[in-house]
Design an enzyme around this catalytic site. Structure first.
Site, short mmCIF file in Angstrom:
data_model
loop_
_atom_site.label_atom_id
_atom_site.label_comp_id
_atom_site.label_asym_id
_atom_site.label_seq_id
_atom_site.Cartn_x
_atom_site.Cartn_y
_atom_site.Cartn_z
NE ARG A 58 -1.34 -1.84 3.42
CZ ARG A 58 -2.33 -2.70 3.56
NH1 ARG A 58 -3.54 -2.29 3.74
NH2 ARG A 58 -2.09 -3.98 3.52
CB THR A 59 3.82 2.44 1.84
OG1 THR A 59 3.24 2.06 3.09
CG2 THR A 59 4.53 3.76 2.01
CE LYS A 86 24.65 -3.51 7.76
NZ LYS A 86 24.82 -3.72 9.19
NE ARG A 108 8.16 0.80 3.61
CZ ARG A 108 6.95 0.34 3.90
NH1 ARG A 108 6.63 -0.90 3.67
NH2 ARG A 108 6.05 1.14 4.42
CG HIS A 136 5.73 4.42 7.96
ND1 HIS A 136 5.60 5.19 6.82
CD2 HIS A 136 5.13 3.23 7.67
CE1 HIS A 136 4.95 4.49 5.90
NE2 HIS A 136 4.66 3.30 6.39
#
Ligand code: NCD
Length: 312
Positions: A58-59, A86, A108, A136
């Site tokens: 959804r995001t 990373k 994200r 968030h």
């Protein structure tokens, strides 16, 4: 309207009046999104890149739709978490993208702090779409808008946040936002899923749902973040549901008009009973999704105005 920020990295950096500015503008976008012509050109000519180093349904869809409705050129980069090691790799990726002159970067990442680090390396606006257990911000803003619309205000409410608080960036951003707006915040969950030193956040902590839910206006449920656990946090899902899953009986302790929220994705029968999630008289879960698009449009609109004006 004051919103002098270059990035949207967290709720921590926002003042209450800035939060209100975003929510007020988002209301205009709710109206636009409900109309026949969902298009505006406030991001026309701008390039938005979505970089999701962690799965999202959804995001990512919400940010993509938000950018498209505002007229931006939107690109989704499929980033596999496994290919990212990373540090250097993340920065290298950022610099590569930066060379393509994006205006808005939506990121994200599984590591807390990774999005802040990235924001220091690029010259565009960065929006944090969730970093590890850290923040968030757009989720907290869409939750705030949903609460404000349902309750008519965003202050002096009693709000329960329930479940896996320790692993949840949604909980963290919401605690900060709802605290800034002067609400009473009750965290409910097993002690193993409470962050250490949480008392310093000005919240009340409960390990019993009935006690914690007493007279609350809002019940916010959280997903058990099994991917962030290395075992031993809960005895079993069945036992967890019995003690902490939201069912009609436990919800009976909240106010009669209390609303039920969940950021998704939901584990029905683990943290929430399916019938409650679907109860249109109590659940605002679908409204949260709707508000998500509007809030992201508002946030990107404000950041783009600052970009264009050379502010922040
Ligand atoms: C949340 C997330 O990714 O932090 N989901 C979301 O953004 N809608 C919550 C979760 O994953 O449980």
């Amino acid at each position: 309207m004051t919103f002098a920020h270059r990035h949207l990295l967290g709720i921590e950096q926002l003042r209450p009046d800035e939060i209100t500015t975003i929510l007020d503008l988002a209301e205009d976008y709710v109206t636009l999104n409900r109309g026949p012509n969902k298009h505006s050109d406030v991001l026309a000519g701008l390039t938005q890149i979505n970089m999701f180093f962690e799965n999202s349904t959804r995001t990512q869809a919400s940010f993509e739709l938000a950018g498209k409705r505002l007229g931006a050129d939107v690109m989704n980069m499929a980033m596999q978490a496994s290919s990212v090691k990373k540090g250097e790799t993340l920065i290298d990726t950022a610099l590569t993208l930066n060379a393509m002159h994006p205006d808005l970067l939506v990121v994200r990442h599984p590591h807390s702090g990774a999005v802040d680090l990235l924001a220091q390396k690029v010259n565009c606006a960065v929006l944090n779409a969730g970093d590890g257990r850290h923040e968030h911000p757009t989720q907290a803003l869409l939750d705030a808008l949903t609460i404000r619309r349902a309750k008519g205000r965003l202050h002096r409410l009693s709000i329960a946040i329930c479940g896996d608080i320790a692993h949840s960036r949604v909980a963290r951003s919401n605690i900060i936002l709802l605290g800034k707006m002067e609400n009473r915040i009750k965290l409910i969950g097993p002690p193993t899923l409470m962050p250490s030193e949480i008392e310093h956040f000005g919240v009340e902590v409960y390990d019993d749902m009935k006690e914690g839910l007493e007279d609350v206006d809002v019940v916010m449920m959280l997903r058990l973040q099994k991917e962030r656990m290395d075992g031993g946090f809960i005895p079993s899902e069945r036992e967890y549901y019995h003690r902490f899953g939201l069912d009609a009986e436990k919800l009976g302790h909240a106010k009669d008009d209390a609303i039920v929220m969940h950021p998704g994705p939901m584990n029905r029968g683990v943290e929430i009973d399916g019938d409650i999630a679907d109860d249109i008289n109590r659940s605002v879960i679908q409204e949260q999704v709707e508000m998500g698009v509007a809030v992201r449009m508002a946030a990107m609109d404000l950041l783009a105005r600052n970009l264009k004006a050379g502010r922040a």
